[in-house]
Design a protein around this motif. Structure first.
Motif, PDB file in Angstrom:
ATOM      1  N   ALA A 234      74.533  69.621  -8.298  1.00  0.00           N
ATOM      2  CA  ALA A 234      75.750  69.757  -9.313  1.00  0.00           C
ATOM      3  C   ALA A 234      75.119  70.439 -10.414  1.00  0.00           C
ATOM      4  O   ALA A 234      74.260  69.948 -11.000  1.00  0.00           O
ATOM      5  N   ALA A 235      75.812  71.459 -10.948  1.00  0.00           N
ATOM      6  CA  ALA A 235      75.393  72.367 -12.009  1.00  0.00           C
ATOM      7  C   ALA A 235      76.425  72.388 -13.169  1.00  0.00           C
ATOM      8  O   ALA A 235      75.869  72.984 -14.318  1.00  0.00           O
ATOM      9  N   ARG A 236      77.755  72.400 -12.981  1.00  0.00           N
ATOM     10  CA  ARG A 236      78.607  72.449 -13.994  1.00  0.00           C
ATOM     11  C   ARG A 236      79.547  71.208 -14.064  1.00  0.00           C
ATOM     12  O   ARG A 236      79.747  70.407 -12.992  1.00  0.00           O
ATOM     13  N   VAL A 237      80.241  70.910 -15.109  1.00  0.00           N
ATOM     14  CA  VAL A 237      81.349  69.922 -15.099  1.00  0.00           C
ATOM     15  C   VAL A 237      82.529  70.546 -15.873  1.00  0.00           C
ATOM     16  O   VAL A 237      82.479  71.724 -16.418  1.00  0.00           O
ATOM     17  N   ALA A 238      83.562  70.040 -15.430  1.00  0.00           N
ATOM     18  CA  ALA A 238      84.777  70.409 -16.088  1.00  0.00           C
ATOM     19  C   ALA A 238      85.669  69.114 -16.338  1.00  0.00           C
ATOM     20  O   ALA A 238      85.539  68.277 -15.525  1.00  0.00           O
ATOM     21  N   TRP A 239      86.443  69.065 -17.191  1.00  0.00           N
ATOM     22  CA  TRP A 239      87.249  68.023 -17.580  1.00  0.00           C
ATOM     23  C   TRP A 239      88.682  68.184 -18.302  1.00  0.00           C
ATOM     24  O   TRP A 239      88.818  69.336 -18.905  1.00  0.00           O
ATOM     25  N   ARG A 240      89.580  67.243 -17.971  1.00  0.00           N
ATOM     26  CA  ARG A 240      90.902  67.483 -18.617  1.00  0.00           C
ATOM     27  C   ARG A 240      91.166  66.380 -19.827  1.00  0.00           C
ATOM     28  O   ARG A 240      90.683  65.214 -19.406  1.00  0.00           O
ATOM     29  N   GLU A 241      91.615  66.819 -20.887  1.00  0.00           N
ATOM     30  CA  GLU A 241      91.905  65.735 -21.873  1.00  0.00           C
ATOM     31  C   GLU A 241      93.310  65.682 -21.983  1.00  0.00           C
ATOM     32  O   GLU A 241      94.069  66.329 -21.721  1.00  0.00           O
ATOM     33  N   ALA A 242      93.857  64.452 -22.406  1.00  0.00           N
ATOM     34  CA  ALA A 242      95.193  64.279 -22.713  1.00  0.00           C
ATOM     35  C   ALA A 242      95.709  65.157 -23.706  1.00  0.00           C
ATOM     36  O   ALA A 242      95.337  65.397 -24.748  1.00  0.00           O
ATOM     37  N   LYS A 243      96.923  65.719 -23.085  1.00  0.00           N
ATOM     38  CA  LYS A 243      97.724  66.452 -23.963  1.00  0.00           C
ATOM     39  C   LYS A 243      96.870  67.965 -24.431  1.00  0.00           C
ATOM     40  O   LYS A 243      97.268  68.747 -25.254  1.00  0.00           O
ATOM     41  N   ASN A 244      95.950  68.291 -23.852  1.00  0.00           N
ATOM     42  CA  ASN A 244      95.380  69.518 -23.824  1.00  0.00           C
ATOM     43  C   ASN A 244      95.676  70.249 -22.536  1.00  0.00           C
ATOM     44  O   ASN A 244      95.397  70.116 -21.625  1.00  0.00           O
ATOM     45  N   PRO A 245      96.446  71.643 -22.863  1.00  0.00           N
ATOM     46  CA  PRO A 245      96.855  72.401 -21.679  1.00  0.00           C
ATOM     47  C   PRO A 245      95.723  73.291 -21.073  1.00  0.00           C
ATOM     48  O   PRO A 245      96.029  73.820 -20.172  1.00  0.00           O
TER      49      PRO A 245
END
Length: 287
Positions: A234-245
């Motif tokens: 694994a080399a990258r991460v991505a994430w969603r935050e609440a109320k962030n579009p």
């Protein structure tokens, strides 16, 4: 729900050591999904690379190798699904977790494999190491490869440090009808992993937690390996935050942690190590 994400990863030069350590915390979470998804480049692969790479590895601090023949036992079997246990000559933690399927209880197992027959082929889809609570999963292989590699591991339950991050299990059971593993934790509470979807694109598991779980410990963790952009699981991460579009994106060693409602770890560039290993997604955190 939102969970706290900690990145405790450290640089490493040995490709056979798990230096990626990402933990998820929220004492109120009782249900979430874990997915293994084919990497974005899977359709472009002509061949896979999966052999161990011991270059630059110093394993003198690990348990000494003990010669001997591993023991294999079939715990449960039908024409469409079977469970196989393995006992190794040595392992870094004692194999004290009993494994139960129906009326059968097996002791001393280091590894459990779940096999399924799909499209007239035998496929190993899921493994767990009872002594330390590490799981691995992978989708069905695409037709042009015929086989894919395991990559990152995950843990479900109270994560503690005992030489390495572990989830200490008290026992494991498997219900073939429900396609569900259930387990109790040494530190309190219980958990389950149920297969809800499996195809050549993704493998989806529903994780559940219940009982008197420790509120001060992470409820899940991702373990993986990163050496360079072309030598990793694994080399990258991505994430969603609440109320962030929009999604946040970062290199896996540079990610500082934070809060997330969904978290992805994987690769954009094909690696020389476990090239076909899946990306991992943690999501749908609920009470």
């Amino acid at each position: 729900m939102t969970v706290k994400v900690q990145n405790l990863s450290e640089p490493e030069v040995c490709a056979e050591k798990d230096n990626i350590d990402i933990r998820f915390s929220n004492p109120d979470v009782r249900r979430f999904k874990i997915q293994a998804i084919q990497p974005s480049y899977i359709g472009m692969l002509r061949e896979d690379r999966y052999l161990p790479d011991w270059t630059a590895c110093d394993m003198t601090g690990d348990p000494a190798f003990v010669s001997g023949k591993p023991r294999q036992v079939t715990l449960w079997e039908t024409p469409s699904m079977w469970v196989v246990g393995h006992v190794f000559p040595a392992f870094w933690r004692p194999a004290t977790v009993p494994v139960k399927i129906g009326d059968r209880v097996e002791h001393g197992l280091h590894l459990i494999q779940l096999w399924m027959r799909v499209n007239e082929r035998s496929e190993e889809m899921l493994v767990v190491y009872p002594p330390d609570g590490y799981w691995r999963m992978r989708p069905l292989p695409p037709k042009h490869l015929g086989w894919t590699a395991y990559g990152s591991s995950f843990m479900v339950g109270p994560v503690t440090m005992e030489g390495r991050p572990v989830v200490a299990l008290r026992e494991i059971a498997f219900d073939p009808e429900e396609k569900k593993f259930t387990f109790t934790f040494r530190d309190g509470g219980e958990g389950g992993l149920r297969i809800v979807h499996l195809d050549a694109d993704r493998f989806v598991i529903e994780a559940t937690l219940a009982g008197d779980l420790p509120r001060d410990k992470p409820f899940a963790a991702l373990r993986s390996m990163y050496i360079t952009e072309t030598n990793n699981d694994a080399a990258r991460v991505a994430w969603r935050e609440a109320k962030n579009p929009r999604w946040g994106e970062e290199h896996i060693l540079d990610y500082k942690g934070g809060e997330a409602t969904e978290f992805w770890a994987g690769r954009h560039v094909a690696s020389r190590h476990n090239t076909s290993a899946p990306d991992m997604v943690f999501s749908r955190f609920e009470k």
